[in-house]
Design an enzyme around this catalytic site. Structure first.
Site, mmCIF file in Angstrom:
data_model
loop_
_atom_site.group_PDB
_atom_site.id
_atom_site.type_symbol
_atom_site.label_atom_id
_atom_site.label_comp_id
_atom_site.label_asym_id
_atom_site.label_seq_id
_atom_site.Cartn_x
_atom_site.Cartn_y
_atom_site.Cartn_z
ATOM 1 N N GLU A 1 0.844 -1.189 0.000
ATOM 2 C CA GLU A 1 0.000 0.000 0.000
ATOM 3 C C GLU A 1 0.882 1.241 0.000
ATOM 4 O O GLU A 1 2.112 1.156 0.113
ATOM 5 C CB GLU A 1 -0.956 -0.013 1.201
ATOM 6 C CG GLU A 1 -2.035 -1.083 1.081
ATOM 7 C CD GLU A 1 -3.057 -1.022 2.201
ATOM 8 O OE1 GLU A 1 -2.828 -0.278 3.179
ATOM 9 O OE2 GLU A 1 -4.077 -1.709 2.103
ATOM 10 N N HIS B 1 -9.328 10.152 3.597
ATOM 11 C CA HIS B 1 -9.038 9.117 2.614
ATOM 12 C C HIS B 1 -9.305 9.685 1.225
ATOM 13 O O HIS B 1 -10.376 10.235 0.970
ATOM 14 C CB HIS B 1 -9.894 7.879 2.857
ATOM 15 C CG HIS B 1 -9.340 6.648 2.213
ATOM 16 N ND1 HIS B 1 -9.318 6.482 0.848
ATOM 17 C CD2 HIS B 1 -8.773 5.540 2.732
ATOM 18 C CE1 HIS B 1 -8.761 5.317 0.563
ATOM 19 N NE2 HIS B 1 -8.427 4.719 1.690
ATOM 20 N N ARG C 1 -1.145 9.661 1.915
ATOM 21 C CA ARG C 1 -2.573 9.928 1.765
ATOM 22 C C ARG C 1 -2.913 11.415 1.773
ATOM 23 O O ARG C 1 -3.834 11.839 1.079
ATOM 24 C CB ARG C 1 -3.358 9.218 2.878
ATOM 25 C CG ARG C 1 -3.559 7.749 2.607
ATOM 26 C CD ARG C 1 -4.415 7.117 3.676
ATOM 27 N NE ARG C 1 -4.699 5.725 3.339
ATOM 28 C CZ ARG C 1 -5.334 4.891 4.151
ATOM 29 N NH1 ARG C 1 -5.755 5.304 5.331
ATOM 30 N NH2 ARG C 1 -5.554 3.648 3.788
ATOM 31 N N HIS D 1 -11.491 10.081 7.435
ATOM 32 C CA HIS D 1 -11.291 8.639 7.542
ATOM 33 C C HIS D 1 -10.670 8.206 8.861
ATOM 34 O O HIS D 1 -11.089 7.213 9.447
ATOM 35 C CB HIS D 1 -10.410 8.186 6.381
ATOM 36 C CG HIS D 1 -10.211 6.717 6.284
ATOM 37 N ND1 HIS D 1 -11.259 5.829 6.156
ATOM 38 C CD2 HIS D 1 -9.071 5.951 6.292
ATOM 39 C CE1 HIS D 1 -10.788 4.597 6.071
ATOM 40 N NE2 HIS D 1 -9.465 4.646 6.167
ATOM 41 N N ARG E 1 -1.003 9.136 9.174
ATOM 42 C CA ARG E 1 -0.908 7.698 9.400
ATOM 43 C C ARG E 1 -0.464 6.943 8.149
ATOM 44 O O ARG E 1 -0.979 7.162 7.056
ATOM 45 C CB ARG E 1 -2.273 7.157 9.843
ATOM 46 C CG ARG E 1 -2.352 5.642 9.962
ATOM 47 C CD ARG E 1 -3.736 5.207 10.375
ATOM 48 N NE ARG E 1 -4.727 5.460 9.349
ATOM 49 C CZ ARG E 1 -5.181 4.543 8.492
ATOM 50 N NH1 ARG E 1 -4.700 3.321 8.522
ATOM 51 N NH2 ARG E 1 -6.111 4.854 7.619
#
Length: 520
Positions: free
Chosen positions: A111, A227, A273, A332, A367
């Site tokens: 990811e 997100h 992100r 998110h 994160r």
């Protein structure tokens, strides 16, 4: 319920249930939703763990630190990376059916911002659902764990600076106080403070607000992760298109069919992100729209590889094998929360916190993908060890209560709640500036001061204050906190934010003066 319990866990998601199982002693779990139906079950990507050939905990920790934009606690990053393998083994023993390769080894995916394939998954995008199903089964078969569902937290009971119980009620019922020798907060996040979110209605920040009102120290609460690929089909909460899609080659395009991420970050769609979310937001703001395009990378394999996302899309009339998926940034994950130490202890004796409600120092300002479920289980286990060592077992049994679901639903948003959510999205969202944040703070502080305001609304306002106040005071952009009036990072501000509710209110009052001066 009976009037007391040895240990109370508030929250029935991954962190709460894993901690209950690890305690291996009488415990009462209070959960706002029916068991297994909270935000943890919605997690799609998986759990990060450096268990692949050539990968190391040190490399995982380094990726975590890099993603956190300069304020990750390196000792905590190393700690969770080192303990990841043990916790994955625990989940396997509880029956989680993680994907395996042809040799029977755990299959690992990649990811965003991970330099290695280290994400353990279940059927592509079913990790959260499968993990929670296994834990719920284990909990329901454990006679020492009492579950009370549809129970909503209103406050923490304190005596002489120590937390001694919780106050709340079955939804629609009368408030009751449950004394306890140890309280573990695992109430989840704050995403439902925003108009567009992937979080369920229970993620209103009740645990954060309750801890703040009790006097707990908080940390990093301005940092909210949006997100980049919420599926934009008008649903509340917004369904999520897992980041694993981009890990498997899906790209981001605008309405003209143009890729826009390569010019914004060297890793393009697999950039951090916050960068990707701002890129998506900019395309939408410019009127071009934003879409996730999996047609070439995944195509006809979509239903088998990502069944949850496929079902969501087809229900909305979109065939992702041949059509791009419309997307928008959605609130998110909350990087901040109740400040804890390496064993999950908060600043208040008798209170521990784990999962999204906690701020352990591992996430920093942004994160790293799939570190959230890992953090939840690592700290849940550490809290269980700490509580077992501190609280000597007595004759108190878990609180009596019906372990079956109560026929009640979490109260829906009122018009005032919807207005609060719209204000948070507009003014304390993906992009922020002084005037917008100050205006939001004025609205939130007015609700906070209004003792006649409904308690659920007031708790939402307090949680919002805890996000907006340090956002107003942090004059820079870092990670999930992006200020258009301070677009660059300030090296002198490369540190964690430490906050109390009193300090947040003082900042809000200072911001209110800014609004007055700006109007003159």
């Amino acid at each position: 319920m009976s009037p007391s319990s040895e240990i109370v866990i508030v929250g029935g998601g991954l962190a709460g249930l894993f901690c209950a199982l690890k305690l291996d002693r009488p415990v009462t779990v209070l959960t706002v939703t029916p068991l297994g139906e909270g935000a943890s079950a919605w997690a799609q990507g998986g759990i990060a763990a450096a268990i692949g050939e050539g990968d190391t905990p040190e490399a995982h920790a380094a990726d975590t630190i890099a993603a956190g934009a300069g304020i990750v606690d390196p000792e905590i990053a190393q700690l969770i990376a080192e303990e990841a393998g043990q916790r994955i083994d625990d989940l396997l023993r509880y029956g989680v059916p993680f994907d395996r390769d042809l040799e029977g080894k755990l299959a690992l995916s990649r990811e965003a911002a991970h330099r290695a394939r280290r994400i353990v998954r279940v059927r592509g995008d079913l990790a959260g659902k499968a993990i929670m199903a296994a834990l719920v089964s284990a909990v329901r078969s454990n006679d020492e764990i009492r579950i009370v569902e549809n129970w909503s937290l209103t406050s923490l009971r304190t005596e002489n600076g120590r937390v001694t119980g919780v106050t709340g009620a079955i939804v629609g019922g009368r408030p009751t106080t449950i004394p306890a020798r140890a309280v573990i907060l695992a109430t989840g996040g704050i995403g439902h403070l925003y108009a567009v979110t992937t979080n369920p209605v229970g993620s209103r920040g009740d645990g954060l607000a309750a801890a703040a009102l009790a006097g707990a120290v908080l940390a990093d609460t301005e940092f909210v992760q949006f997100h980049p690929t919420g599926i934009d089909i008008g649903r509340d909460p917004a369904p999520l298109a897992t980041e694993a899609l981009r890990g498997d080659g899906a790209i981001l395009i605008n309405g003209l069919g143009e890729r826009f991420m390569p010019k914004l970050h060297p890793d393009a769609e697999l950039g951090p992100r916050d960068v990707v979310a701002r890129g998506v937001f900019a395309e939408i703001a410019a009127g071009r729209g934003a879409f996730l395009d999996a047609r070439q990378a995944i195509g006809a394999r979509f239903p088998d590889l990502f069944p949850t996302v496929y079902a969501t899309c087809t229900a909305a009339g979109i065939d992702p094998t041949i059509q791009p998926i419309p997307i928008a940034p959605a609130a998110h994950y909350h990087m901040g929360g109740v400040k804890t130490d390496r064993d999950g202890r908060t600043s208040l004796a008798g209170l521990w916190a784990c999962g999204e409600v906690a701020s352990t120092g591992v996430h920093g300002a942004n994160r790293l993908a799939s570190n959230s479920l890992l953090e939840a289980i690592v700290f849940a286990a550490r809290i269980a060890d700490d509580v077992n060592g501190e609280i000597v077992p007595s004759s108190v049994s878990p609180a009596d209560g019906d372990a079956t679901a109560v026929a009640a639903l979490l109260a829906p948003d009122t018009p005032a709640m919807m207005e609060l959510r719209r204000i948070m999205s507009r003014q304390v969202g993906v992009l922020r500036d002084a005037d917008g944040i100050a205006s939001a703070l004025a609205h939130l502080r007015a609700i906070d001061r209004d003792r006649a305001a409904p308690q659920a609304l007031r708790r939402m306002a307090i949680a919002g204050l805890l996000v907006a106040s340090p956002a107003w005071a942090r004059h820079e952009s870092r990670g999930g906190h992006a200020r258009t009036d301070y677009p660059d990072a300030n090296p002198s501000l490369q540190h964690r934010t430490i906050l109390t509710l009193d300090k947040a209110r003082a900042i809000a009052d200072e911001a209110a003066q800014h609004v007055i001066e700006a109007a003159e």
